[in-house]
Every structure is written in C-alpha cells, then in structure tokens.
Design a protein around this motif. Structure first.
Motif, mmCIF file in Angstrom:
data_model
loop_
_atom_site.group_PDB
_atom_site.id
_atom_site.type_symbol
_atom_site.label_atom_id
_atom_site.label_comp_id
_atom_site.label_asym_id
_atom_site.label_seq_id
_atom_site.Cartn_x
_atom_site.Cartn_y
_atom_site.Cartn_z
ATOM 1 N N GLU A 59 0.838 -1.368 -0.038
ATOM 2 C CA GLU A 59 0.002 -0.128 -0.114
ATOM 3 C C GLU A 59 0.757 1.068 -0.039
ATOM 4 O OE1 GLU A 59 -3.407 0.316 2.722
ATOM 5 O OE2 GLU A 59 -3.707 -1.794 2.675
ATOM 6 N N LEU A 60 1.904 1.099 0.912
ATOM 7 C CA LEU A 60 2.797 2.388 0.796
ATOM 8 C C LEU A 60 3.460 2.613 -0.336
ATOM 9 C CD1 LEU A 60 3.712 1.982 4.576
ATOM 10 C CD2 LEU A 60 2.178 3.694 3.632
ATOM 11 N N MET A 61 4.220 1.622 -0.849
ATOM 12 C CA MET A 61 4.844 1.608 -2.438
ATOM 13 C C MET A 61 3.798 2.064 -3.403
ATOM 14 S SD MET A 61 8.145 0.917 -1.749
ATOM 15 C CE MET A 61 8.697 0.530 -3.154
ATOM 16 N N GLU A 62 2.713 1.502 -3.383
ATOM 17 C CA GLU A 62 1.723 2.144 -4.243
ATOM 18 C C GLU A 62 1.441 3.536 -4.271
ATOM 19 O OE1 GLU A 62 -2.691 0.935 -6.104
ATOM 20 O OE2 GLU A 62 -1.826 -0.115 -4.548
ATOM 21 N N ALA A 63 1.723 4.101 -3.058
ATOM 22 C CA ALA A 63 1.166 5.524 -2.822
ATOM 23 C C ALA A 63 2.649 6.271 -3.031
ATOM 24 C CB ALA A 63 0.949 5.767 -1.291
ATOM 25 N N GLY A 64 3.675 5.635 -3.380
ATOM 26 C CA GLY A 64 4.762 6.353 -3.875
ATOM 27 C C GLY A 64 6.011 6.434 -3.055
ATOM 28 N N ALA A 65 6.047 5.336 -2.022
ATOM 29 C CA ALA A 65 7.082 5.485 -0.998
ATOM 30 C C ALA A 65 8.314 4.934 -1.923
ATOM 31 C CB ALA A 65 6.699 4.428 0.007
ATOM 32 N N HIS A 66 9.586 5.634 -1.238
ATOM 33 C CA HIS A 66 10.726 5.194 -2.050
ATOM 34 C C HIS A 66 11.417 4.092 -1.197
ATOM 35 C CE1 HIS A 66 10.570 9.617 -3.352
ATOM 36 N NE2 HIS A 66 11.213 9.185 -4.224
ATOM 37 N N LEU A 67 10.882 3.917 0.129
ATOM 38 C CA LEU A 67 11.414 2.787 0.694
ATOM 39 C C LEU A 67 10.550 2.567 1.927
ATOM 40 C CD1 LEU A 67 14.005 1.106 1.764
ATOM 41 C CD2 LEU A 67 14.464 3.070 3.176
ATOM 42 N N VAL A 68 10.371 1.332 2.323
ATOM 43 C CA VAL A 68 9.308 0.819 3.434
ATOM 44 C C VAL A 68 10.182 0.193 4.411
ATOM 45 C CG1 VAL A 68 7.189 -0.180 4.147
ATOM 46 C CG2 VAL A 68 7.391 1.002 2.159
ATOM 47 N N VAL A 69 10.025 0.712 5.695
ATOM 48 C CA VAL A 69 10.780 -0.108 6.736
ATOM 49 C C VAL A 69 9.786 -0.334 7.780
ATOM 50 C CG1 VAL A 69 13.036 0.744 6.386
ATOM 51 C CG2 VAL A 69 11.454 1.976 7.992
ATOM 52 N N ASP A 70 10.180 -1.061 9.030
ATOM 53 C CA ASP A 70 8.971 -1.574 9.761
ATOM 54 C C ASP A 70 8.667 -0.517 10.651
ATOM 55 O OD1 ASP A 70 9.051 -4.126 8.973
ATOM 56 O OD2 ASP A 70 10.186 -4.947 10.497
ATOM 57 N N SER A 71 9.448 0.538 11.155
ATOM 58 C CA SER A 71 9.002 1.444 12.333
ATOM 59 C C SER A 71 10.244 2.458 12.268
ATOM 60 C CB SER A 71 8.779 0.911 13.515
ATOM 61 O OG SER A 71 10.090 0.452 14.393
ATOM 62 N N ILE A 72 10.083 3.412 13.374
ATOM 63 C CA ILE A 72 11.031 4.556 13.562
ATOM 64 C C ILE A 72 12.300 3.873 13.915
ATOM 65 C CG2 ILE A 72 10.095 4.871 15.862
ATOM 66 C CD1 ILE A 72 10.604 7.833 15.164
ATOM 67 N N ALA A 73 12.359 2.700 14.650
ATOM 68 C CA ALA A 73 13.518 1.987 15.077
ATOM 69 C C ALA A 73 14.527 1.808 14.034
ATOM 70 C CB ALA A 73 13.302 0.742 15.824
ATOM 71 N N ASP A 74 13.935 1.833 12.706
ATOM 72 C CA ASP A 74 14.587 1.593 11.438
ATOM 73 C C ASP A 74 14.967 2.648 10.895
ATOM 74 O OD1 ASP A 74 14.502 -1.493 11.664
ATOM 75 O OD2 ASP A 74 12.435 -1.143 11.045
ATOM 76 N N LEU A 75 14.851 4.053 11.323
ATOM 77 C CA LEU A 75 15.237 5.176 10.775
ATOM 78 C C LEU A 75 16.654 5.326 10.599
ATOM 79 C CD1 LEU A 75 14.160 8.135 9.681
ATOM 80 C CD2 LEU A 75 14.423 8.792 12.162
ATOM 81 N N PRO A 76 17.726 5.036 11.142
ATOM 82 C CA PRO A 76 19.173 5.001 10.885
ATOM 83 C C PRO A 76 19.392 4.346 9.491
ATOM 84 C CG PRO A 76 19.198 4.818 13.291
ATOM 85 C CD PRO A 76 17.448 4.636 12.498
ATOM 86 N N ARG A 77 18.729 3.058 9.454
ATOM 87 C CA ARG A 77 19.057 2.259 8.146
ATOM 88 C C ARG A 77 18.526 2.964 6.782
ATOM 89 N NH1 ARG A 77 16.090 -1.744 5.854
ATOM 90 N NH2 ARG A 77 14.634 -2.016 7.618
ATOM 91 N N ALA A 78 17.095 3.685 7.241
ATOM 92 C CA ALA A 78 16.464 4.358 6.238
ATOM 93 C C ALA A 78 17.379 5.364 5.604
ATOM 94 C CB ALA A 78 14.936 4.706 6.520
ATOM 95 N N VAL A 79 17.741 6.282 6.670
ATOM 96 C CA VAL A 79 18.851 7.289 6.162
ATOM 97 C C VAL A 79 19.876 6.859 5.343
ATOM 98 C CG1 VAL A 79 20.022 9.178 6.968
ATOM 99 C CG2 VAL A 79 17.854 8.874 7.938
#
Length: 271
Positions: free
Chosen positions: A236-256
C-alpha cells in the motif's frame, strides 16, 4: 543543487513516532458517527487515515452514505461533516491524553538521538488538528520528542496529500532543497504529501495504521503473521509512492543510510 546527505527528517506523529498502530482516532470516529445514529466499523474509520480530520470524515461519510441516507433522509453533506467533527475532536483529544496513545514507539528515542548526533534536523506534520496537538505535544516532549516545527491539519488551506504542510515545515526550518528532506509516515496520504513536495518518502509498515496493532499485540504476533502485515502495508505504501518501506522508526538510521546511498548514486526523489 545536488546533495548526497539528508539534512532534515520530517515525521508524522500517530503511528510513526507515537501511538503504535495509530489507534487513538479509531474509537473517536466510531463513537462520533454512532452519536448521529450511524454505525461504522474500525475498518471504515481506518480507510482515509493520514488525511486532515475533516477530509477524513467526508470520505467516511461518503463510504457509509447509504446508511446515512436511510437514517437521516438525505445524503451526507457538509453540515453533517461539521456536526460529526464537533463530536469527534473532543473524543480524540481525550484519547491522545492516555498513556497507551501518547507513548513513543519503541526505538524512537534512540533514532531521534542518532539523528541529532548526525546533525539531521527534525520537523513534523500531522493529520491531527492543533487543539488535539496542544494536548499531545507536551506529552511527547516529556519523552524527548520536540521537533523544530509542528504543522497541523487546518493550519493551511489544504491537507494531505497536498504538499503545503511539508513546504511550510521546510520554509519555517529554512531547509532546502526538497531533495535533501526525508518524510516518514505510516499512511498513503502522508506518503503522497512527501512525493508532492518533492521529498524522499519512507513508509513505516508495522507501527502504523495499516497493521493497526498496539506494540504489545505486535510483539505477540508470530513472525509469519508479521510477514503478512508487512507485505500488505509495504504494498500500500509503495503504491502511494514510497521510495522505501521499513518496519518502524527504530529502522530510521538504516532508512537514512539507504536513501543517502541512493543520493550518492545520483538518484533524486523525483525519479
């Protein structure tokens, strides 16, 4: 101007930083419609989550219009929306003041500290109105979440997925270009807000509205159950245009780190 690093992260609130599962508004929506004699389900209420609450009520009203017409003798209209909103907002204010709906999501404090240590600035936008946020923001601040700017639904002429809240947040922070900004959100309208603003869009799959579980409920789920929820939310999030999807804010460093690697490779959020 070409940047190879993220200068700011703009965070949504419920389901992204606090209130695992974005559960505070659910009972409020159900009770507000019940007050007018129409029954809606939690799934009805969850559908447009992330939008400004008046827009959200409009869409729920349209979805249950047949039941509304049967109960009231007319189609759901703007007067009805305002009447529902007048009941909803105080209920949502009461809900966000409870610990279960105001507690930071696991890993949030560490992720925010990581950003601070790297000089990444933190802003926020929300689908909540300012009266709701006036109650919620101090509770978040007591736990260490104090974004530089908080742009609420109703502050600007159009809410998500319009980019105005993002642009206003960036303008207040003095952050540009948009390609150096990462927006994190758990809903399609919030992802759309990021894309329309020209920013990087990162979705959170398991902490937010689509999965809809509290932190305790998510911890009790099996890995197979979490995989199903992750796959649904990611789609759902990728269909909306997300460049990347992770589980939660705990994964923010990896997302950055992943987004910065893509930036270093010449990719931009507009692609």
């Amino acid at each position: 101007m070409i940047h190879s690093s993220i200068g700011a992260v703009i965070l949504d609130w419920a389901g992204t930083v606090l209130d695992h599962g974005s559960r505070a508004p659910m009972a409020a929506f159900v009770k507000a419609f019940a007050h007018s004699g129409v029954t809606i389900t939690v799934e009805d209420a969850r559908g447009p989550m992330g939008m400004a609450k008046r827009d959200h009520i409009r869409l729920v009203g349209a979805a249950v219009n047949q039941a509304w017409r049967a109960r009231h003798g007319h189609d759901f209209n703007e007067t009805d929306m305002e009447a529902i909103f007048a009941v909803f907002e105080p209920l949502n204010v009461a809900a966000v003041k409870t610990p279960e709906h105001s507690t930071l999501i696991g890993g949030a404090q560490a992720a925010l500290a990581w950003c601070q240590a790297r000089g990444i600035r933190i802003g926020s936008t929300t689908g909540y109105t300012r009266p709701i946020m006036e109650e919620l923001a101090p509770l978040a601040a007591a736990q260490g979440f104090t974004p530089e700017v908080m742009v609420c639904a109703g502050d600007l002429p159009a809410g998500r997925p319009a980019p105005l809240q993002m642009w206003y947040a960036m303008a207040k922070m003095g952050i540009w270009p948009a390609s150096s900004v990462m927006k994190c959100d758990d809903t399609p309208p919030g992802i759309g807000e990021a894309r329309n603003a020209g920013c990087w869009a990162v979705g959170f799959a398991l902490s937010g509205n689509i999965a809809g579980l509290s932190e305790a409920e998510m911890a009790e789920a099996s890995e197979a159950e979490r995989a199903v929820m992750r796959a649904r939310a990611t789609a759902e999030l990728m269909e909306a245009g997300a460049h990347l999807v992770v589980d939660s804010i705990a994964d923010l460093p990896r997302a950055v780190a992943e987004i910065e690697a893509r930036m270093a490779g010449g990719e931009s959020p507009a692609l």
